[in-house]
Design an enzyme around this catalytic site. Structure first.
Site, short mmCIF file in Angstrom:
data_model
loop_
_atom_site.label_atom_id
_atom_site.label_comp_id
_atom_site.label_asym_id
_atom_site.label_seq_id
_atom_site.Cartn_x
_atom_site.Cartn_y
_atom_site.Cartn_z
CG ASN A 109 6.36 -9.44 24.84
OD1 ASN A 109 6.00 -8.37 24.34
ND2 ASN A 109 6.69 -10.49 24.13
CG HIS A 126 7.45 -1.94 28.42
ND1 HIS A 126 7.00 -2.04 27.12
CD2 HIS A 126 8.29 -0.87 28.43
CE1 HIS A 126 7.55 -1.08 26.39
NE2 HIS A 126 8.34 -0.37 27.15
N GLY A 196 8.71 -8.99 16.37
CA GLY A 196 7.32 -8.79 16.77
C GLY A 196 7.03 -7.53 17.53
CD GLU A 227 1.68 -5.65 10.23
OE1 GLU A 227 0.87 -5.87 9.32
OE2 GLU A 227 1.35 -5.45 11.41
CB ALA A 243 7.90 -14.91 15.94
N1 APR Z 1 5.26 -13.09 14.64
C1 APR Z 1 5.96 -11.94 14.78
N2 APR Z 1 5.37 -10.73 14.87
C2 APR Z 1 4.03 -10.68 14.83
C3 APR Z 1 3.24 -11.84 14.70
C4 APR Z 1 3.91 -13.09 14.59
N3 APR Z 1 3.24 -14.24 14.46
N4 APR Z 1 1.94 -11.44 14.67
C5 APR Z 1 1.92 -10.11 14.79
N5 APR Z 1 3.19 -9.63 14.88
C6 APR Z 1 3.66 -8.23 14.96
C7 APR Z 1 2.70 -7.21 14.38
O1 APR Z 1 2.93 -7.10 12.98
C8 APR Z 1 3.12 -5.94 15.12
O2 APR Z 1 4.08 -5.21 14.40
O3 APR Z 1 3.78 -7.88 16.31
C9 APR Z 1 3.76 -6.46 16.41
C10 APR Z 1 3.01 -6.12 17.66
O4 APR Z 1 3.01 -4.72 17.82
P1 APR Z 1 2.35 -4.02 19.10
O5 APR Z 1 0.99 -4.59 19.33
O6 APR Z 1 2.47 -2.56 18.95
O7 APR Z 1 3.28 -4.54 20.32
P2 APR Z 1 4.65 -3.96 20.85
O8 APR Z 1 5.45 -3.34 19.75
O9 APR Z 1 5.29 -5.05 21.63
O10 APR Z 1 4.16 -2.83 21.82
C11 APR Z 1 5.13 -2.13 22.57
O11 APR Z 1 3.47 -0.86 23.70
O12 APR Z 1 1.41 -0.77 24.60
C12 APR Z 1 2.72 -0.85 24.90
O13 APR Z 1 3.75 -1.63 26.85
C13 APR Z 1 3.09 -2.08 25.70
O14 APR Z 1 5.09 -3.42 25.53
C14 APR Z 1 4.05 -2.82 24.78
C15 APR Z 1 4.58 -1.70 23.89
#
Ligand code: APR
Length: 254
Positions: A109, A126, A196, A227, A243
């Site tokens: 993040n 990132h 997450g 999920e 979370a």
């Molecule tokens: N608690 C925990 N997890 C959650 C919640 C919650 N309340 N709500 C949603 N999520 C989960 C979703 O199920 C999903 O698997 O958070 C995840 C978010 O996934 P992404 O949107 O793909 O985010 P992330 O994995 O952090 O992305 C990685 O991709 O686009 C790039 O640089 C950007 O840092 C980012 C990287």
């Protein structure tokens, strides 16, 4: 009882009691900030649904339309400055407080909610939303704190060297920041937790397998989120839930 690759509601799993020599590595993704009010990247209302990655988060995008790139990151600065850390951020800060140098938080993040909750041992692989840097790779100026908004071509700030200022973000196609420190902490980890993250973006998605492969069956690997992620197969446990509910009861901290 072996818990290899168990997937289920978070409250079906026991709270882990850490040993004195455990080293905990936590990888957080956009999901940890959802309950603070920040959108994820890949969910239905995620940021990439509204913006094409190649328009705002690549070196080519910056060369083509720096104004659009800065409008995107200025909007994210505004949004992130209006939200507060949640119970999951606070529980991770308590973990660090209890474990000190036996703890590292690596986050994908760019928001600063972990720091605002109290974490100090944070690596932003990132980049950081509230930092900027000079676009000239030969400029000696280090990345610096910056909370300003740049919304027009004229308002994009210039470095003392004359080059433009850009957001301190690792864009698609670039090598993430802090990789040496991250790898050295992964090699020490006896407990690895991802919270997450969809497991869709590498190299972060490969950390869990790296921990397992380099240390045999020793380390415990846990995923927390609503999920199973794309790399769910690599975790011992996927604790399905939000979370804010699952993280505070993950460890008992003495
Ligand atoms: N608690 C925990 N997890 C959650 C919640 C919650 N309340 N709500 C949603 N999520 C989960 C979703 O199920 C999903 O698997 O958070 C995840 C978010 O996934 P992404 O949107 O793909 O985010 P992330 O994995 O952090 O992305 C990685 O991709 O686009 C790039 O640089 C950007 O840092 C980012 C990287």
């Amino acid at each position: 009882m072996a818990q290899y690759n168990r997937i289920g509601p978070y409250n079906e799993f026991e709270t882990l009691t850490l040993k004195n020599d455990d080293y905990v590595f936590v990888l957080s993704g956009a999901g940890v900030s959802v309950e603070s009010g920040l959108a994820t990247f890949r969910d239905g209302d995620g940021l990439w649904e509204k913006h094409r990655i190649e328009d705002v988060a690549t070196p080519e995008a910056w060369r083509r339309d720096p104004e659009l790139v800065w409008r995107f990151y200025s909007a994210r600065r505004k949004q992130a400055s209006q939200v507060e850390p949640n119970a999951a951020h606070r529980a991770l800060a308590q973990m660090e407080e209890a474990l000190q140098e036996r703890f590292l938080l690596c986050t994908q993040n760019v928001d600063n909610l972990h720091e605002r909750a109290g974490n100090k041992r944070v690596l932003h692989m990132h980049g950081e939303l509230f930092m900027s840097r000079c676009e000239d790779p030969d400029c000696m100026r280090a990345p610096f704190s910056d909370e300003r908004y740049y919304e027009t071509k004229q308002s994009i700030a210039r470095c003392e060297c004359g080059a433009r200022i850009l957001p301190h973000i690792c864009w698609f196609g670039e090598v993430p920041f802090h990789m040496n420190a991250i790898m050295s902490a992964l090699n020490k980890a006896t407990v690895f937790v991802t919270v997450g993250s969809s497991g869709a973006v590498y190299p972060a998605a490969s950390f869990v397998s790296h921990v397992k492969n380099s240390k045999g069956s020793g380390p415990t690997t846990i995923y927390v989120g609503p999920e199973p992620p794309d790399n769910a197969y690599a975790f011992d446990q996927c604790r399905l839930g939000k979370a804010t509910e699952a993280i505070p009861r993950l460890f008992s901290l003495r």
